[in-house]
Design an enzyme around this catalytic site. Sequence first.
Site, mmCIF file in Angstrom:
data_model
loop_
_atom_site.group_PDB
_atom_site.id
_atom_site.type_symbol
_atom_site.label_atom_id
_atom_site.label_comp_id
_atom_site.label_asym_id
_atom_site.label_seq_id
_atom_site.Cartn_x
_atom_site.Cartn_y
_atom_site.Cartn_z
ATOM 1 N N HIS A 91 -14.645 -133.992 -5.980
ATOM 2 C CA HIS A 91 -14.389 -134.508 -7.327
ATOM 3 C C HIS A 91 -15.514 -135.461 -7.715
ATOM 4 O O HIS A 91 -16.015 -136.218 -6.884
ATOM 5 C CB HIS A 91 -13.047 -135.237 -7.374
ATOM 6 C CG HIS A 91 -11.881 -134.320 -7.247
ATOM 7 N ND1 HIS A 91 -11.938 -132.989 -7.563
ATOM 8 C CD2 HIS A 91 -10.612 -134.532 -6.827
ATOM 9 C CE1 HIS A 91 -10.764 -132.432 -7.360
ATOM 10 N NE2 HIS A 91 -9.938 -133.343 -6.905
ATOM 11 N N LYS A 100 -0.821 -140.094 -14.895
ATOM 12 C CA LYS A 100 -1.228 -139.873 -16.291
ATOM 13 C C LYS A 100 -0.056 -139.347 -17.115
ATOM 14 O O LYS A 100 0.000 -139.532 -18.331
ATOM 15 C CB LYS A 100 -2.407 -138.894 -16.327
ATOM 16 C CG LYS A 100 -3.025 -138.690 -17.701
ATOM 17 C CD LYS A 100 -4.408 -138.072 -17.583
ATOM 18 C CE LYS A 100 -4.365 -136.670 -17.042
ATOM 19 N NZ LYS A 100 -3.907 -135.684 -18.043
#
Length: 890
Positions: free
Chosen positions: A161, A556
Amino acid sequence: MRELTRTEAIDLVGRGDAEQELPEQMRADVRMLGSLLGRVLRESGSPGLYDDVERLRQATIAAYTDDSPEAFERAAAIAESFSVERADEVARAFTVYFHLVNLAEEHQRVRVLRERDGRPEKEDVTDSVAAAFVQLSAEVGDDTALKRLQSMRFHPVFTAHPTEARRRAVSTSIRRLVTLLGENDASLRGGADERRAQRRMLEEIDTLWRTAPLRAEKPTPVDEVRAIMAVFDETLYTAVPHVYRRVDDALQGPAAGGRAPVVRPFVRLGTWVGGDRDGNPFVTATVTKKAASIAAEHILLGLESSGDRIAKTLTLDADTTPPSEALTALAQRLAAADEDGAADVAKRAKGEPHKRVMLLLTRRIGATRRRDADLAYRDPVDLLADLRTVQDSLVAAGAPRQAYGHLQQLMWQVETFGFHLAELEVRQHSAVHAKVLEECRAGGPLSTQAEEVLEVFRTIAQIQRRYGPRAAGRYIVSFTQSAADLATVHELAGFAVGPGGTAPVLDVIPLFETFADLQAAPGIMAEIVSHPDFAARLDATDRRLEVMLGYSDSSKDVGPVAANLALYEAQALIAAWAQDAGIHLTLFHGRGGALGRGGGPANSAILAQPPHSVDGRFKLTEQGEVIFARYGDPAIAMRHIDQVAAAVLLASAPSIEQRNRAAAERFAPVAATMDTASRERFFSLVKNEGFAQWFATVTPMEEIGLLALGSRPARRGLSVESLEDLRAIPWVFAWSQARINLAGWFGLGTALDAVGDEDLLRSAYAEWPLFRTVIDNVGMSLAKADARIAQRYLDLGDRDDLATLVMDEMLLTQDWVIKITGGEGLLANKPVLQRAVKMRSPYVDALSLLQLRALRVLRTGESASDAPPEWQRLLLLSVSGVAAGLQNTG
């Protein structure tokens, strides 16, 4: 930068509090490195640069220690006065300074670890595997504790990532400086060696200053694979077996090394680098195959080198150390298969049978690397069997120290790394599988995407045949929402190999990410285990099963507080189901580096898990800057592995499980109140109309997408119309750059306020490990935030209602955290962390002020990509610098 005076140093770490001051050796390192950087700026920077850097530095220090608006405005005015060219240089100077401070801090950590290891009594090392074993033995008995130690697993999985903001060239330069700092420590003060070390450091800092801090273009997935290999080559190959050795030494005492070790290899490495194709179109089957090949090349080179080195030490005469019958038979088989090698070895090891066999074994390892079919090992199990024959022969001949010395270390390396180094895992989105399966069932011509998905299964089979079954086979399904999402993988594998073909051996792992998916997870698992392919795999693996939990998207989705509570509840329910079903469960934690993505100290998080959710097995993702922070230095890597493994071993102690169970029951009403209140507060922000566009305006979110951090795109679509379009990493990264860190704490203040009982919350902090972990992590997140700078970012938007909501929640959360933890400020109960934050914050402020100036200019254009290039560059430079200063990105 000039040397800090004593007064300034105290200002940075808390005036008047001697315990908060920097350790003397570290302070000396920071002064020396800062002085050398100041010299570089005077010599290599443009005229007046050093003075401008000093003006801004002193102003931000003054503003940090003086809460008055006037002090802050003076610092901001200096940042505003620079031309864009000067601001560029100043930003680079502060970024280099952070790299130097970070390496000084890392060097101090290593220094402390080595000093501690040098003491005969290490009473302060309570979070080690050896100490955990003693505690566990006291509770369950020696035999049970030993069984748990020998079956323990710690399984870090490296991911690609895009969270490492530094260029590899910068990282390499910093590693060279670390070596030079060590040489400087070892030299006599004022002597020729010290002068030489500091001259070379000056040269290296000048190189660092002159090296472009930003990548010119995004790395490819293969570049990312090669970057990870540096960590293996320089650290993990030797550090991991050294951890085993240290634990065995501690448990066996003087007998260690003279008899069989009681420790069995408990580390397994995994990797998504080159295998994670969820949202990354650049990771193809060809890339996956290349990733496996590169990793195998590195481990086989390492094993070959180790084998050769050990062979050269086994100069044991046949008269003093006679070979066993099994060793003689092995020597004959090896010689018959490798006549040229046997002739050469006979000359090099005349009368030394153990050396002769080790040399021939090493030739076979080399043949495996070169793919010489006549000599190559088919599987690491075969190599291990041959090494064990050598070991047994040495023991029988009365040479146990040679048997359990370096030879044992090589055997540990083979058991840990195999011929593949790290177990390559594939990840793909469930929606992609569903689409491809529909095409396959239709029977018509397949799309390019479908062909690529099927080719991945054929690639996994090839990797397993070449490097062994452990080399690949874990297949992770992102956004698993039903049992059908998992069954689809097996059906696709069948289409890939065709009728009568041999499909790869697959462990299909669900990844539950959203709040709803976490709640549905136990039911999905109960359904899928009855599927024929899953049932067959459970039978073949002694009913072992993995389940992955995603921290980023759940946070999130519902906010960090509700996400943490939901994750705990999901783990508890899945673990209880697995217990009832007789399944050996491994929970795979998809954590990021930042606190908003499940980051924070891993050992404390492990000890806060629900009963039976660890059971001696812990797997988690490691990514970006976290990989290099935890595994980049051998001493730090060994300490990290020892700490985490200790927590894994101790998590199943009856006292720990009972503590966590009792706390969860007692504080369940508190959890329920916090869950509801925090979610409502989070939704009042993120579900507000126009929030996504406002977020993109008040943070450098769009510009972060322009940074060449990694091969994976920062978002799923071309623009961000809602949070669903945005990946979790830039969501966290953008808030941290704006000095708000919202992803790590928003909603907690309201949640605590809803409970309202200060004494009850303090009791929860003392008795409830999950709550304590959340509060401590939020304390760190808020300590890295800055309300004055945050307000300036929020002022970039035209939504006073949202800005007020954010700032009110920040202040409310900060007040409650300080009340619960005690003391006069954030991290008052964590003095080392508080010192690290305070040491950096004024310098981060300087870069934030430069970033704000660039952002205001960029916001006057139509889009980030259309902005004047010099201002865009300044923005990106400041992003890199702030990431270095805060020591995390996403």
